[in-house]
Design a protein around this motif. Sequence first.
Motif, short mmCIF file in Angstrom:
data_model
loop_
_atom_site.label_atom_id
_atom_site.label_comp_id
_atom_site.label_asym_id
_atom_site.label_seq_id
_atom_site.Cartn_x
_atom_site.Cartn_y
_atom_site.Cartn_z
N ASN A 204 0.83 -1.31 0.20
CA ASN A 204 -0.13 0.00 -0.28
C ASN A 204 0.90 1.14 0.04
O ASN A 204 1.86 1.37 0.24
CB ASN A 204 -1.05 0.12 1.20
CG ASN A 204 -2.13 -1.06 0.98
OD1 ASN A 204 -2.48 -1.31 -0.17
ND2 ASN A 204 -2.79 -1.51 2.19
N LEU A 205 0.05 2.28 -0.31
CA LEU A 205 0.75 3.73 -0.35
C LEU A 205 0.04 4.71 0.42
O LEU A 205 -1.18 4.93 0.24
CB LEU A 205 0.89 4.26 -1.83
CG LEU A 205 1.18 5.74 -1.89
CD1 LEU A 205 2.70 5.92 -1.47
CD2 LEU A 205 0.92 5.90 -3.50
N VAL A 206 0.76 5.29 1.47
CA VAL A 206 0.07 6.24 2.11
C VAL A 206 0.58 7.61 1.75
O VAL A 206 1.81 7.77 1.60
CB VAL A 206 0.45 6.23 3.54
CG1 VAL A 206 -0.15 7.36 4.39
CG2 VAL A 206 -0.45 5.10 4.31
N ASN A 207 -0.63 8.49 1.10
CA ASN A 207 -0.04 9.70 0.40
C ASN A 207 -1.17 10.67 0.14
O ASN A 207 -2.32 10.24 0.32
CB ASN A 207 0.26 9.16 -1.07
CG ASN A 207 0.64 10.16 -2.11
OD1 ASN A 207 1.28 11.04 -1.54
ND2 ASN A 207 0.38 9.97 -3.24
N SER A 208 -0.86 11.98 0.22
CA SER A 208 -1.76 13.02 0.08
C SER A 208 -1.49 13.77 -1.12
O SER A 208 -2.16 14.87 -1.51
CB SER A 208 -2.00 13.87 1.22
OG SER A 208 -0.68 14.58 1.62
N ILE A 209 -0.58 13.31 -2.19
CA ILE A 209 -0.48 13.99 -3.52
C ILE A 209 -1.47 13.63 -4.34
O ILE A 209 -1.55 12.54 -4.58
CB ILE A 209 0.95 13.65 -3.89
CG1 ILE A 209 2.02 14.06 -2.81
CG2 ILE A 209 1.32 14.41 -5.35
CD1 ILE A 209 3.28 13.79 -3.19
N TYR A 210 -2.28 14.72 -5.15
CA TYR A 210 -2.77 14.26 -6.47
C TYR A 210 -2.48 15.04 -7.18
O TYR A 210 -2.94 16.42 -7.41
CB TYR A 210 -4.24 14.10 -5.95
CG TYR A 210 -4.94 13.12 -4.97
CD1 TYR A 210 -5.31 12.11 -5.68
CD2 TYR A 210 -4.77 13.36 -3.77
CE1 TYR A 210 -5.64 10.99 -4.72
CE2 TYR A 210 -5.05 12.58 -2.93
CZ TYR A 210 -5.71 11.10 -3.46
OH TYR A 210 -6.00 10.16 -2.82
N ILE A 211 -1.46 15.00 -8.33
CA ILE A 211 -0.49 15.79 -9.08
C ILE A 211 -1.56 16.68 -10.16
O ILE A 211 -1.66 17.95 -10.21
CB ILE A 211 0.54 15.41 -9.64
CG1 ILE A 211 1.66 15.18 -8.69
CG2 ILE A 211 1.04 16.17 -11.01
CD1 ILE A 211 2.15 16.47 -8.39
N ASP A 212 -2.61 15.55 -10.63
CA ASP A 212 -3.41 16.07 -11.73
C ASP A 212 -4.62 17.13 -11.09
O ASP A 212 -5.01 16.50 -10.18
CB ASP A 212 -3.78 14.81 -12.17
CG ASP A 212 -4.77 15.11 -13.55
OD1 ASP A 212 -4.10 15.39 -14.64
OD2 ASP A 212 -5.92 15.39 -13.25
N HIS A 213 -4.82 17.90 -11.69
CA HIS A 213 -5.87 18.82 -11.06
C HIS A 213 -7.37 18.22 -10.88
O HIS A 213 -7.89 18.39 -9.87
CB HIS A 213 -6.23 20.31 -11.75
CG HIS A 213 -4.87 20.91 -11.90
ND1 HIS A 213 -4.66 22.25 -12.46
CD2 HIS A 213 -3.62 20.69 -11.69
CE1 HIS A 213 -3.82 22.74 -12.36
NE2 HIS A 213 -2.79 21.91 -11.86
N ASP A 214 -7.54 17.53 -11.83
CA ASP A 214 -8.76 16.56 -12.00
C ASP A 214 -8.81 15.58 -10.61
O ASP A 214 -9.77 15.42 -10.10
CB ASP A 214 -9.11 16.20 -13.20
CG ASP A 214 -9.36 16.96 -14.27
OD1 ASP A 214 -9.81 18.18 -13.86
OD2 ASP A 214 -9.24 16.70 -15.45
N ASP A 215 -7.82 14.95 -10.71
CA ASP A 215 -7.57 14.17 -9.57
C ASP A 215 -7.57 14.73 -8.21
O ASP A 215 -8.45 14.24 -7.28
CB ASP A 215 -6.19 13.31 -9.44
CG ASP A 215 -6.00 12.35 -10.69
OD1 ASP A 215 -7.08 12.11 -11.18
OD2 ASP A 215 -4.77 11.88 -11.06
N LEU A 216 -7.26 15.85 -7.92
CA LEU A 216 -7.23 16.43 -6.66
C LEU A 216 -8.63 16.91 -6.64
O LEU A 216 -9.15 17.00 -5.43
CB LEU A 216 -6.15 17.55 -6.38
CG LEU A 216 -6.04 18.23 -5.16
CD1 LEU A 216 -5.94 17.17 -3.96
CD2 LEU A 216 -5.02 19.22 -5.02
N GLU A 217 -9.11 17.48 -7.68
CA GLU A 217 -10.60 17.75 -7.18
C GLU A 217 -11.55 16.65 -6.88
O GLU A 217 -12.33 16.77 -5.84
CB GLU A 217 -11.12 18.46 -8.77
CG GLU A 217 -12.44 19.12 -8.45
CD GLU A 217 -12.96 19.95 -9.87
OE1 GLU A 217 -13.03 19.41 -10.90
OE2 GLU A 217 -13.34 21.23 -9.48
N TRP A 218 -11.28 15.57 -7.64
CA TRP A 218 -11.90 14.49 -7.30
C TRP A 218 -11.73 13.91 -5.71
O TRP A 218 -12.84 13.70 -5.19
CB TRP A 218 -11.78 13.27 -8.29
CG TRP A 218 -11.87 12.05 -7.89
CD1 TRP A 218 -13.29 11.39 -7.98
CD2 TRP A 218 -11.24 10.85 -7.05
NE1 TRP A 218 -13.34 10.00 -7.10
CE2 TRP A 218 -12.23 9.82 -6.69
CE3 TRP A 218 -10.23 11.05 -6.28
CZ2 TRP A 218 -11.62 8.66 -5.90
CZ3 TRP A 218 -9.60 10.00 -5.50
CH2 TRP A 218 -10.29 8.67 -5.42
#
Lengths: 352, 479
Positions: A204-218
């Motif tokens: 698993n990955l513990v992470n708070s990065i969503y580089i893509d704008h759409d991904d972070l909006e989602w």
Amino acid sequence: MARMLMKGNYAAVYGAAMAGCTAYYGYPITPASEVAESAAALFPKLGRTFVQAESEVSAINMVYGAAGSGQRVMTGSSGPGISLKMEGISYCAGAALPCVIVDIMRGGPGLGNIGPEQSDYNQVVKGGGHGNYRNIVLAPNCCQEMCDYTMLAFELADKYRTPVFVLTDGVIGQMMESVTIPEPVKELPDKSDYAVFGTPLNKNLVNSIYIDHDDLEWWNMELLKKYQVIEENEVMFEEYMMDDAEIVVIGYGSVSRVLRTAVDNARANGVKLGLFRPITLFPFPGKEIAALPARGVKHILTVELSTGQMVDDVNLALSGVIKSDLYFRLGGNVPSADEITDKISELYGEVK
Amino acid sequence: MKKTVLRKPKGFIDVYKYKPGAEKDRTHYCPGCGHGILHKLIAEALEDLDLVDETILISPVGCSVFAYYYFDTGNFQAAHGRAPAVATAASRANPDKVVISYQGDGDLAAIGGNNILQAANRGENIAVFFVNNAIYGMTGGQMAPTTLEGQVTTTTPYGRNVDTDGYPIKMCEVLSQLTAPTYVERVSLHDAPHIRKARNAVRKALQNAKERKGFQFIEVLSSCPSGWKMDPVKSMEWIKEKMLPLYPLGVYRDKGEDAKITKRPVPVMEPAAVWEKLGISAEKDVDFPRGDVADEYKKMSIRVAGFGGQGIMVTGQALASVALEYGYNVSWLPSYGPEMRGGTANCSVNIQDGTIGAAEAVKPSMLLAMNRPSLEKFEGSVMPGGTLLYNSTLIDIKPERTDIKVFAVPITGIADDELGNIRVQSLVNIGAYAAITGMFRVEDVITLLPKLFKGRKQAIIDLNAKAVKAGFNYVKDNF
């Protein structure tokens, strides 16, 4: 012999131990130091982890590491330390990690003093760190609740994979009351779908990065939906003498106890005073407060140990139908029951 | 003839699924960057030491923020500088796993300076790989704590000035001053022979980690052609010419066979064992039967006040503790403010059935005043019809109130003169309280003394029992 006389700060740690919390990471600060001290005393007896971190920032990042490792984990602090922890709490919220943070509020701003205040309301209830997130916030008003709600905090944290605060002030943290220790939890939730164990089957990955704008909006929309579900399902509040109340006092934590005494005193004089006590501050019992005017409540007085932080939420809920008045004390001063009834007489001319 | 097979080490994920975009077979690093070389050395070592499935890697903030794209391990991404704190907790939670904290120079030596120092000082069972390229790469070439004197960066456009920017920080030298670290070495990636040495250091650190040998720290001098604004070949020369003289390579600490093996306890989780370890018995609490308590004493709000050393807090806690054993709800609240340290002390105790409201005894039904300032301060607050118990040994004035019941008891005198120990004043108080209110039986209080004063000698317990009786008898005999 599950009944003991203990400080609220200790009771929170007993609650954590019974909830299956296996790690405590913290830093000393008055008036929350006994939370760390009691964890230092109890956890080694149970083979569980206690680390006095080098800083509040470090402590909350250790919490992030432990939560991401699938542990039930807790930290505790007070205003200045909570401010420092905000970065890490934002990361926990962003990575959807469950953890419990006990905040024994003191006077601010700055170093302020070590007297009781409720001036962390805004930073704790509204999120506090960067980004769109909310914390579930439980506000106990006695030592038994310090134990029980800390235990509940772990359940809610795991249910929603989110940081949960146990928010109270120096009065409840420092006072002693009888506490009946609940039975320890028998089973802990399975976290193998997200926690990092470092095993062949678990990458698993513990992470708070969503580089893509759409991904972070989602992802923000997912968080928002989670908070809406929490608002639907987890509101807690207490009412006292509300059935025929024409005047209602609203307060949480230690203030709610003074208000209860004020209600008793007022009722002895024939005044129809009731108490509405939010137990969860997020989710806030806004619907229930909005319904008060329709229940025959003519006046509302919010009482806080701050210049008026919760009262904004009360008035938002009332949406102008009536407006809550505000009474507050600051700097470590706590209002007496007489101060409350005097204020009610002054404002509404009905209490003698 | 030996055949060389060129393939990706198994320490890497086959397809970089976490990496956005179409290029899931290559890294995000710039050409000539040292991260790629170090990543490969670690990935190979993980495979060769059979650690791929036994490792948790913490990615930092900086160019290696996306290290988790590549390593086929358990992965955390951490806040800037906090990887050692996250690694600490991951290691404590998974004591049998290899935990790697992978960090750059800004992350480790600037914003996370204290995190790495303290993790090293605790001897956390983690392996730290520290990439020192003397610059902030990710944010576009700003000064790092390791930036060389005179080096031009976007935040040192006139060159690093040691008078205003400080000196390049040497982390191997700093950390090797600590007692706990097991292995500290600085290596470089500027040519093939040095990469081979770096490979050995990486393997040694991970082998040590596999054997749970505490804190491993490998500093890696590494190139940043983009940040340095040089081509890769020139970058390698720059490391050799500029960095090596300032950052000497070599082993700064190697405990070898003396390294301690990290041991962590196994958490007790079974419910019955949890209670047993904490001394909580599953037996139901049995309350003492209550005696006849007059109505006026059924709901007590008590202020205990005096000066520090008179056992004010102990008196209050003992009142609450004993009342608890009769099944009352109780609360005890210490005075809370500057006077805590100033010599005078007071606390509030509530004893009643039902929910206790305000914890502070603002209008107490009983005041227990142990010195004159306390009487003067609180006499007026006593509820009309309430009770005043005061220490007549030290208080030489008469109370003014006529609407309350007054009990003058020489508490200090009884403790000091009669019993020869001034420290038992609080127990004299309990005895007097029991006699006034009828709430406690003396025998019950005495039964509770060993529990209230856990670990004290029998002689002290016996003296305390005498004190309770003396307080009780004084009130019975005189009022």
